[in-house]
Design an enzyme around this catalytic site. Structure first.
Site, PDB file in Angstrom:
ATOM      1  CE  LYS A   1      -3.628   2.110   2.912  1.00 55.49           C
ATOM      2  NZ  LYS A   1      -4.417   1.926   4.147  1.00 55.49           N
TER       3      LYS A   1
ATOM      4  CB  SER B   1      -7.302   4.084   3.254  1.00 59.74           C
ATOM      5  OG  SER B   1      -6.563   3.410   4.253  1.00 59.74           O
TER       6      SER B   1
ATOM      7  CB  SER C   1      -8.047   1.480   6.182  1.00 61.45           C
ATOM      8  OG  SER C   1      -8.586   2.773   6.308  1.00 61.45           O
TER       9      SER C   1
END
Length: 478
Positions: free
Chosen positions: A76, A152, A176
């Site tokens: 990520k 996210s 997330s």
């Protein structure tokens, strides 16, 4: 073996076994993953920073001594510094930032033998339940490209669902990992607070809410990754209770007869989408069929108060992050530098006093005690992961003025169940057991006791065996 078609169906554990047995080389695994990314990623925009040259070099130098040696992996693009590779956090203000060091999480992932082939899309500074940053554009859900993948860690979840890689890094400060796991039909476990390291960049304000881990297709991969990354780092202010044994040993272990309480309403007493209710009731029925004691019950926690205190803590984190960026760049950052959702969170955080922040933290600790008491009456609490199935892209688009006037109520109404694990530090997981009539995944959320990922892994593996999901393929898939 077809290095594209067949390998894409194998989880990380199976791919690592092929490497150890000499049936496939790390270079072949990496090249196959790169081919899949190049072919499929344009349809979903999950991978925003390719790292192909670095990955190919790492594959040639790889030694099969790590538990996941040779397996391609994605990071990520937030909170995972990889030396020499941009880390933007989805923010235009960071588009030129290139760290000169690896974060401790990346060091441990590399030590496990994983080979990073790229970085995945994330909303700006992780401040949203969808992944639609202005910097890189929207990530699309592989099950329906008109829908959000969640956030996210949306880029990571979409990449895993589409079979670009078997597993990808994620982090969770309000849901997330679990939000995109639900939206994309993959497994997502948020570990206990401070189970994994956040150094060297982040300290208590971040680790109060945020913990890093992964999105995976299989439960055993999640366990293997947590084994590889768990444990305190030098200088950590606190850490999670040590595991009793490797998490991979929990896969296939008998969970015993668990006491599982379930709820289909939010803690504020609000109804959720019928698809989410159906998902929970099906999961509850499955647990009962597996021999567990299942009852309908919920902790006596004021959901509206929890939401307000979570917002205080989260907004303070955003404000402090932007202040740190301002110091690092040597200039005053303004609303023009950020998206409306990020900037309004910053404004909210800046408006709070130190006393406000400490009062919020104190209230969250009281909520933690309430939740802890509830979990003496049961072993696990089961709820929907989200209040509805993945919504259309653009659903959360608002101007700065609209965010200032309306706040985050729309977003928080979409994620009423996930923040409780962040404010209490409890482990939670979204399990892909249900798809609705439109073919969209709808996750179910299981909350465990503090430090007890082991029970969650045992139950998840039992459910995975009883109702497997690995053979479900989204329309956009390698």
């Amino acid at each position: 073996m077809s290095l594209d078609t067949d390998l894409s169906e194998l989880d990380a554990t199976a791919q690592a076994l092929l490497v150890r047995e000499g049936q496939v080389s790390p270079a072949e695994l990496v090249d196959a993953a790169i081919e899949r990314i190049e072919r499929v990623n344009p349809a979903i925009n999950a991978v925003v920073t390719p790292m192909y040259d670095l990955a190919r070099k790492a594959a040639l130098d790889a030694l099969p001594d790590g538990p996941l040696a040779g397996v391609p992996f994605l990071l990520k693009d937030l909170g995972a510094a990889f030396a020499g590779v941009p880390m933007t956090g989805g923010a235009a203000v960071l588009r030129d930032f290139v760290p000169e060091y690896d974060s401790e999480m990346v060091i441990r992932l590399k030590r496990a033998g994983l080979i990073v082939v790229g970085k995945t899309n994330t909303p700006e500074l992780g401040c949203h339940a969808t992944t639609e940053p202005r910097l890189f554009g929207a990530t699309r859900n592989p099950w329906d490209t008109s829908r959000i993948p969640g956030g996210s860690s949306g880029g990571s979840a979409a990449a895993v669902a589409a079979r670009l890689v078997p597993a990808a890094h994620g982090s969770d400060g309000g849901g997330s990992i679990r939000i995109p796991a639900s939206c994309c039909g993959v497994f997502g476990l948020k570990p206990t607070r401070a189970r994994t390291p956040q150094g060297p960049d982040n300290g208590h304000p971040s680790s109060l809410l945020v913990v890093g881990h992964a999105l995976t297709r299989s439960v055993r991969d999640s366990a293997a990754l947590l084994d590889a990354t768990c444990g305190p780092d030098v200088g950590d202010p606190y850490w999670a209770p040590p595991r009793e044994r490797p998490y991979t040993d929990e896969i296939g272990a008998d969970p015993g007869k668990l006491r599982i309480s379930f709820s289909v309403q939010t803690l504020a007493g609000k109804q959720v989408h019928s698809d989410c209710v159906n998902a929970v009731r099906e999961a509850a029925d499955l647990c009962a069929q597996l021999g567990h004691e299942v009852t309908e019950a919920a902790p006596e926690i004021d959901g509206d108060h929890l939401k307000d205190q979570f917002l205080f803590a989260f907004s303070s984190l955003v404000a402090s992050s932007i202040e740190r960026l301002s110091r690092a760049t040597g200039r005053t950052l303004t609303a023009d530098d950020f998206e409306p959702a990020t900037w309004t969170a910053c404004e909210r955080g800046r408006a709070l006093s130190a006393a406000d922040y400490l009062l919020a933290v104190g209230d969250l600790q009281l909520i933690s005690r309430q939740m802890g008491l509830f979990l003496t009456t049961c072993d696990i609490w089961l709820t929907p992961t989200l209040a509805e199935p993945p919504v259309p892209l653009g659903s959360f688009d608002r101007t700065l003025q609209e965010y200032r006037e309306l706040g985050d109520e729309q977003v928080l109404s979409f994620i009423p169940f996930t923040p409780i694990c962040n404010v209490t530090g409890l482990p939670g997981m979204s399990v892909p057991l249900h798809w609705n009539a439109a073919g969209l995944p709808v996750g179910t959320h299981f909350v465990g006791r503090f430090g007890d990922e082991a029970t969650l892994f045992r139950l998840a593996a039992q459910m995975e065996e009883a109702r497997p999901w690995a053979d479900r393929r989204p329309p956009v898939c390698a």
